[in-house]
Design a protein around this motif. Structure first.
Motif, PDB file in Angstrom:
ATOM      1  N   UNK A 100      34.124  23.520  82.354  1.00 48.92           N
ATOM      2  CA  UNK A 100      35.307  24.263  82.285  1.00 48.92           C
ATOM      3  C   UNK A 100      34.816  25.573  81.955  1.00 48.92           C
ATOM      4  N   UNK A 101      33.526  25.657  81.727  1.00 52.55           N
ATOM      5  CA  UNK A 101      32.819  27.384  81.375  1.00 52.55           C
ATOM      6  C   UNK A 101      31.942  27.501  82.514  1.00 52.55           C
ATOM      7  N   UNK A 102      31.834  26.748  83.478  1.00 50.53           N
ATOM      8  CA  UNK A 102      30.785  27.074  84.707  1.00 50.53           C
ATOM      9  C   UNK A 102      29.349  27.278  84.180  1.00 50.53           C
ATOM     10  N   UNK A 103      29.104  26.056  83.230  1.00 50.90           N
ATOM     11  CA  UNK A 103      27.846  26.131  82.795  1.00 50.90           C
ATOM     12  C   UNK A 103      27.075  24.842  83.242  1.00 50.90           C
ATOM     13  N   UNK A 104      25.833  24.772  83.230  1.00 53.88           N
ATOM     14  CA  UNK A 104      24.976  23.795  83.665  1.00 53.88           C
ATOM     15  C   UNK A 104      24.343  23.129  82.429  1.00 53.88           C
ATOM     16  N   UNK A 105      24.079  21.665  82.659  1.00 56.96           N
ATOM     17  CA  UNK A 105      23.420  20.830  81.587  1.00 56.96           C
ATOM     18  C   UNK A 105      21.959  20.591  82.043  1.00 56.96           C
ATOM     19  N   UNK A 106      21.067  20.935  81.297  1.00 57.30           N
ATOM     20  CA  UNK A 106      19.636  20.453  81.676  1.00 57.30           C
ATOM     21  C   UNK A 106      19.400  19.349  80.673  1.00 57.30           C
ATOM     22  N   UNK A 107      19.098  18.333  81.060  1.00 61.55           N
ATOM     23  CA  UNK A 107      18.997  17.011  80.227  1.00 61.55           C
ATOM     24  C   UNK A 107      17.311  16.431  80.721  1.00 61.55           C
ATOM     25  N   UNK A 108      16.623  16.525  79.578  1.00 61.89           N
ATOM     26  CA  UNK A 108      15.249  16.098  79.533  1.00 61.89           C
ATOM     27  C   UNK A 108      14.980  14.786  78.750  1.00 61.89           C
ATOM     28  N   UNK A 109      14.634  13.782  79.087  1.00 62.02           N
ATOM     29  CA  UNK A 109      14.240  12.747  78.478  1.00 62.02           C
ATOM     30  C   UNK A 109      12.590  12.704  78.137  1.00 62.02           C
ATOM     31  N   UNK A 110      12.220  12.600  76.759  1.00 65.20           N
ATOM     32  CA  UNK A 110      10.559  12.495  76.782  1.00 65.20           C
ATOM     33  C   UNK A 110      10.349  11.152  76.095  1.00 65.20           C
ATOM     34  N   UNK A 111       8.907  10.705  75.962  1.00 56.81           N
ATOM     35  CA  UNK A 111       8.580   9.625  75.410  1.00 56.81           C
ATOM     36  C   UNK A 111       8.441   9.997  73.984  1.00 56.81           C
ATOM     37  N   UNK A 112       8.985   9.163  73.009  1.00 62.08           N
ATOM     38  CA  UNK A 112       8.513   9.156  71.438  1.00 62.08           C
ATOM     39  C   UNK A 112       7.339   9.225  71.403  1.00 62.08           C
TER      40      UNK A 112
END
Length: 356
Positions: A100-112
């Motif tokens: 809705x706010x024209x923002x992007x999502x950066x999703x990073x998954x790392x190994x615990x």
């Protein structure tokens, strides 16, 4: 007449040429910066819209010192994230607000790992100005992330952390009253005659799990009940193992046998159902089962599993909205979530009384 640029691509220089203005004035108008009059800004925006011009996100970010992105680092495997309804619902709520706010999502998954690779991601993001803020999952005791993010001056929101977390100049929280939810679970068991219960939790270090265990213990004691606990890792397989540990060596009907088991999420509840079936223990005939998270799994399982409906998608929405407020420089304030609502289903029944 072309807007300028290769292959007819509309550029600021092309817009300036058509309007008889300087490139600087056109740039100010397009990016909402001072330096041009409102009539001039209107002329520029009207021509840009007519020609289908959109500002470069990278150029806008540079001019505003903003990335127009929000980051999330999860110390979980992609398989865990994809199979657990909690994460998928919260992420869906977050994405709904960001879009809705024209923002992007950066999703990073790392190994615990003990090396805490997630901390390196936060440092890199902050140093490279890759994100304007971050949303933090799975708060735990002595969590190094909030002080690190505050030191980096990176706005952040903790999802469902303990109620005393935040707010700080750069951080806030969307707390969940785990004590109230624990009261709902324990009282539902008590009302159906259960006096010895069990809770299969997630990892013990998580602050919300510590609060749940404390709430279950407190409310069970208040009502003259006893409770035992067994930790798991939120997976179905480990939930089954924890269930087996809870009932190991106990015969249904014996004084120490738990006649009701609550699970920290829906996957562990499914694993618990399988384990109880393998052990020849019927649900709900001998043991009632309840999940702390509701999902389609709970609704379609056999028997259907009672659960707390906690509106996790709304948790994502509120977390994202709070982060955007913090990024905008507004005074941070925690935004609490409402208590969960019990959905009683086939797995929740009256207790079979222990033999005298």
């Amino acid at each position: 007449m072309s807007g300028g640029g290769p292959a007819g691509k509309v550029t600021i220089a092309g817009l300036a040429g058509r309007l008889g203005m300087s490139k600087a004035s056109v740039s100010y108008a397009l990016n909402g910066q001072p330096g041009v009059s409102e009539p001039t800004r209107a002329r520029v925006l009207a021509l840009a819209a007519e020609l289908g011009w959109y500002p470069s996100s990278s150029a806008r970010a540079l001019s505003q010192s903003r990335s127009d992105a929000v980051g999330i680092v999860l110390a979980r495997s992609p398989e865990e994230v994809g199979s657990e309804s909690f994460y998928m619902n919260v992420l869906a709520g977050i994405e709904a607000v960001l879009s809705e706010h024209d923002m992007n999502l950066m999703l990073r998954m790392v190994t615990p790992s003990p090396a805490r690779l997630d901390l390196d991601v936060y440092r890199r993001w902050a140093g490279e100005r890759r994100v304007d803020g971050v949303i933090v999952f799975d708060s735990f005791s002595d969590d190094p992330r909030p002080p690190l993010l505050s030191g980096l001056r990176l706005p952040h929101v903790l999802v469902g952390a303990a109620g005393d977390a935040g707010p700080t100049p750069f951080g806030a929280n969307t707390p969940v009253d785990q004590g109230a939810d624990a009261a709902t679970v324990v009282e539902a068991f008590h009302a159906r005659g259960h006096r010895h219960i069990a809770y299969v939790s997630g990892p013990l270090g998580l602050t919300h799990e510590a609060a749940r265990r404390a709430g279950i213990h407190s409310h069970a004691s208040r009502l003259g009940m006893t409770a035992v606990f067994s930790a798991s890792d939120y997976t179905a397989d480990d939930g089954g193992k924890a269930t087996t540990a809870v009932v190991a060596g106990l015969a249904p009907g014996s004084p120490d046998f738990p006649t009701a088991i609550a699970y920290g999420n829906d996957l562990m509840a499914m694993g618990g159902l399988r384990a109880l079936k393998r052990l020849g223990i019927s649900v709900p005939g001998q043991v009632s089962v309840l999940s702390w998270d509701d999902s389609i799994l709970c609704q379609l399982s056999s028997p259907s599993v009672a659960a707390l409906a906690r509106n996790t998608m709304e948790l994502g929405r509120r977390s994202a909205a709070l982060l955007l407020e913090t990024i905008a420089g507004h005074q941070s304030a925690n935004v609490a979530m409402p208590a969960g609502v019990l959905h009683a289903r086939e797995s929740l029944r009256e207790a079979v009384q222990a033999a005298p």
